[in-house]
Design a protein around this motif. Structure first.
Motif, PDB file in Angstrom:
ATOM      1  N   TYR A  75       0.858  -1.183   0.000  1.00 14.51           N
ATOM      2  CA  TYR A  75       0.000   0.000   0.000  1.00 14.51           C
ATOM      3  C   TYR A  75       0.897   1.236   0.000  1.00 14.51           C
ATOM      4  N   THR A  76       0.612   2.216  -0.841  1.00 17.22           N
ATOM      5  CA  THR A  76       1.437   3.418  -0.899  1.00 17.22           C
ATOM      6  C   THR A  76       0.553   4.660  -0.964  1.00 17.22           C
ATOM      7  N   GLU A  77       1.123   5.767  -0.517  1.00 17.50           N
ATOM      8  CA  GLU A  77       0.446   7.052  -0.586  1.00 17.50           C
ATOM      9  C   GLU A  77       1.506   8.138  -0.615  1.00 17.50           C
ATOM     10  N   GLN A  78       1.219   9.255  -1.254  1.00 17.50           N
ATOM     11  CA  GLN A  78       2.146  10.382  -1.305  1.00 17.50           C
ATOM     12  C   GLN A  78       1.370  11.664  -1.510  1.00 17.50           C
ATOM     13  N   ALA A  79       1.984  12.772  -1.113  1.00 14.58           N
ATOM     14  CA  ALA A  79       1.344  14.082  -1.251  1.00 14.58           C
ATOM     15  C   ALA A  79       2.423  15.140  -1.337  1.00 14.58           C
ATOM     16  N   ARG A  80       2.063  16.272  -1.930  1.00 17.64           N
ATOM     17  CA  ARG A  80       2.988  17.388  -2.083  1.00 17.64           C
ATOM     18  C   ARG A  80       2.204  18.682  -1.886  1.00 17.64           C
ATOM     19  N   THR A  81       2.822  19.630  -1.181  1.00 21.92           N
ATOM     20  CA  THR A  81       2.175  20.909  -0.955  1.00 21.92           C
ATOM     21  C   THR A  81       3.199  22.030  -1.001  1.00 21.92           C
ATOM     22  N   ALA A  82       2.770  23.185  -1.474  1.00 21.33           N
ATOM     23  CA  ALA A  82       3.630  24.363  -1.414  1.00 21.33           C
ATOM     24  C   ALA A  82       3.801  24.788   0.036  1.00 21.33           C
ATOM     25  N   GLY A  83       4.961  25.373   0.327  1.00 21.91           N
ATOM     26  CA  GLY A  83       5.197  25.910   1.658  1.00 21.91           C
ATOM     27  C   GLY A  83       5.692  24.881   2.653  1.00 21.91           C
ATOM     28  N   ASN A  84       5.597  25.230   3.917  1.00 27.30           N
ATOM     29  CA  ASN A  84       6.148  24.449   5.019  1.00 27.30           C
ATOM     30  C   ASN A  84       5.051  24.270   6.071  1.00 27.30           C
ATOM     31  N   PRO A  85       4.329  23.135   6.051  1.00 27.33           N
ATOM     32  CA  PRO A  85       3.199  22.951   6.960  1.00 27.33           C
ATOM     33  C   PRO A  85       3.595  22.481   8.357  1.00 27.33           C
ATOM     34  N   SER A  86       4.658  23.060   8.915  1.00 22.89           N
ATOM     35  CA  SER A  86       5.050  22.752  10.287  1.00 22.89           C
ATOM     36  C   SER A  86       4.633  23.899  11.193  1.00 22.89           C
ATOM     37  N   ASP A  87       4.647  23.637  12.505  1.00 26.32           N
ATOM     38  CA  ASP A  87       4.141  24.653  13.427  1.00 26.32           C
ATOM     39  C   ASP A  87       5.220  25.603  13.937  1.00 26.32           C
ATOM     40  N   GLY A  88       6.466  25.417  13.473  1.00 19.66           N
ATOM     41  CA  GLY A  88       7.524  26.364  13.803  1.00 19.66           C
ATOM     42  C   GLY A  88       8.120  26.243  15.179  1.00 19.66           C
ATOM     43  N   ARG A  89       7.837  25.161  15.895  1.00 17.37           N
ATOM     44  CA  ARG A  89       8.420  25.000  17.229  1.00 17.37           C
ATOM     45  C   ARG A  89       9.940  24.915  17.150  1.00 17.37           C
ATOM     46  N   ARG A  90      10.620  25.305  18.217  1.00 17.88           N
ATOM     47  CA  ARG A  90      12.085  25.399  18.195  1.00 17.88           C
ATOM     48  C   ARG A  90      12.786  24.147  18.709  1.00 17.88           C
ATOM     49  N   ASP A  91      12.163  23.400  19.593  1.00 17.28           N
ATOM     50  CA  ASP A  91      12.757  22.172  20.126  1.00 17.28           C
ATOM     51  C   ASP A  91      11.886  20.997  19.722  1.00 17.28           C
ATOM     52  N   GLY A  92      12.118  20.486  18.529  1.00 18.41           N
ATOM     53  CA  GLY A  92      11.298  19.418  17.992  1.00 18.41           C
ATOM     54  C   GLY A  92      10.602  19.861  16.717  1.00 18.41           C
ATOM     55  N   PHE A  93       9.615  19.095  16.278  1.00 18.14           N
ATOM     56  CA  PHE A  93       8.950  19.376  15.010  1.00 18.14           C
ATOM     57  C   PHE A  93       7.529  18.847  15.055  1.00 18.14           C
ATOM     58  N   LYS A  94       6.671  19.447  14.259  1.00 19.08           N
ATOM     59  CA  LYS A  94       5.322  18.948  14.050  1.00 19.08           C
ATOM     60  C   LYS A  94       4.850  19.400  12.685  1.00 19.08           C
ATOM     61  N   PHE A  95       4.557  18.426  11.817  1.00 19.92           N
ATOM     62  CA  PHE A  95       4.009  18.682  10.489  1.00 19.92           C
ATOM     63  C   PHE A  95       2.589  18.124  10.431  1.00 19.92           C
ATOM     64  N   SER A  96       1.691  18.906   9.895  1.00 24.43           N
ATOM     65  CA  SER A  96       0.319  18.453   9.678  1.00 24.43           C
ATOM     66  C   SER A  96      -0.127  18.891   8.293  1.00 24.43           C
ATOM     67  N   PHE A  97      -0.600  17.919   7.522  1.00 25.77           N
ATOM     68  CA  PHE A  97      -1.117  18.219   6.184  1.00 25.77           C
ATOM     69  C   PHE A  97      -2.082  17.120   5.796  1.00 25.77           C
ATOM     70  N   GLY A  98      -3.355  17.451   5.707  1.00 23.85           N
ATOM     71  CA  GLY A  98      -4.345  16.448   5.349  1.00 23.85           C
ATOM     72  C   GLY A  98      -4.317  15.277   6.315  1.00 23.85           C
ATOM     73  N   LYS A  99      -4.113  14.080   5.777  1.00 22.00           N
ATOM     74  CA  LYS A  99      -4.088  12.870   6.604  1.00 22.00           C
ATOM     75  C   LYS A  99      -2.687  12.515   7.107  1.00 22.00           C
ATOM     76  N   TRP A 100      -1.751  13.445   6.945  1.00 20.34           N
ATOM     77  CA  TRP A 100      -0.377  13.207   7.370  1.00 20.34           C
ATOM     78  C   TRP A 100      -0.073  14.008   8.634  1.00 20.34           C
ATOM     79  N   GLN A 101       0.625  13.387   9.559  1.00 23.62           N
ATOM     80  CA  GLN A 101       1.103  14.119  10.729  1.00 23.62           C
ATOM     81  C   GLN A 101       2.326  13.426  11.292  1.00 23.62           C
ATOM     82  N   ILE A 102       3.387  14.185  11.535  1.00 25.81           N
ATOM     83  CA  ILE A 102       4.536  13.665  12.268  1.00 25.81           C
ATOM     84  C   ILE A 102       4.914  14.692  13.320  1.00 25.81           C
TER      85      ILE A 102
END
Length: 319
Positions: A75-102
């Protein structure tokens, strides 16, 4: 653009958790791969990657795959978006876009992805310090010289403990497993490189990463690795290991030929390993998002360690 003129000794040292965060550099990615098992003993493997590119325009790409070891369905899935969908935190990271989150904060991470007929929701933690990969005799731990392609920082958490929920065809199942996490960032051009890359969790508790980098003409750029056990990391140079292909698989879709069986030796650590793909048809076709294809899949290991599907190992080669 990437530059080969930077002096490694002038580059700053890695600082964590600050360097877990998003950097203002050309290329960056956060990459999870691992094995999962259900309570009834079914086996799966997966990868989930977020790529951030800052060039003339900034864009972010998400790649994910899930391999069912029982049915051999990929099973595979992929997505692409303009810009940087992270929340800008300084110690760590969080990306959210559609059904993706890390999300990562030190030793605690979470990841979600969903595609046609599957989804994965994981919580991960690490009891060991992160690994800062370093070629022998180089001045900065975690900093690698890719020659004309530029320079990259590279850190890993090779054995994160994972638990969560895997859903296939609407049926959720609890899963547990081991996950390997990589973070790379720097002013380097990944498109100028080709590679073989292995990440192996051995049954004695050691974690072995090896990679071979080549330029687009096939010329050698860097061969190195890291051997980690109990929080102690040994840097491996080109003379410290061999990796010899012993069998190939050709993708019927892209026609790319991938080595999928290898003999690997690390004499100083007493390792003589036979590495073979669990399922050879594990190509990820990313031509709609990153214009390349690569092999990403689980391997089984025999030799000086008993054969067991303990880790995702990867042999990746971009076209």
């Amino acid at each position: 653009a990437a530059s080969a003129s930077t002096d490694p000794e002038s580059m700053p040292a890695v600082r964590l958790p600050a360097d877990d965060a998003v950097h203002n550099q050309l290329t960056e990615w956060w990459y999870y791969s691992g094995h999962l098992q259900t309570e009834s003993g079914e086996h799966y493997s997966f990868h989930l990657a977020t790529f951030l590119r800052r060039g003339t325009l900034t864009h972010t790409v998400f790649h994910g795959s899930l391999l069912d070891h029982q049915t051999e369905e990929l099973y595979t899935e992929q997505a692409r978006t303009a810009g940087n969908p992270s929340d800008g935190r300084r110690d760590g990271f969080k990306f959210s876009f559609g059904k993706w989150q890390i999300e990562g904060n030190g030793a605690k991470h979470a990841a979600k992805m969903a595609g046609k007929d599957f989804s994965l929701d994981l919580q991960m933690s690490d009891a060991l310090p992160p690994v800062l990969h370093q070629a022998p005799a180089t001045p900065v731990a975690g900093l690698l010289d890719f020659g004309a392609a530029g320079m990259s920082y590279y850190t890993s958490r090779p054995r994160m403990t994972a638990s969560g929920t895997l859903t296939i065809d609407g049926k959720p199942q609890a899963v547990r497993g081991d996950v390997w996490f990589d973070h790379q960032w720097g002013d380097f051009e990944a498109a100028d490189l080709r590679w073989n890359w292995f990440a192996l969790q051995l049954t004695d508790g050691a974690d072995l990463m090896l990679f071979e980098l080549f330029d687009r003409q096939g010329g050698p750029v860097l061969r190195m690795g890291s051997y980690a056990r109990g929080g102690v990391v040994t840097a491996l140079g080109a003379a410290d290991f061999t990796a010899s292909p012993a069998g190939n698989w050709q993708s019927p879709a892209s026609k790319v030929v991938y080595p999928t069986r290898w003999t690997i030796a690390v004499p100083a650590k007493g390792l003589q390993l036979q590495v073979d793909a669990v399922i050879r048809a594990s190509e990820f076709d990313a031509r709609t998002t990153t214009l390349n294809v690569y092999w990403e899949g689980a391997v089984k290991i025999g030799g000086s360690h008993r054969s067991e599907e303990r880790r995702v190992g990867k042999e990746c080669r971009s076209r």
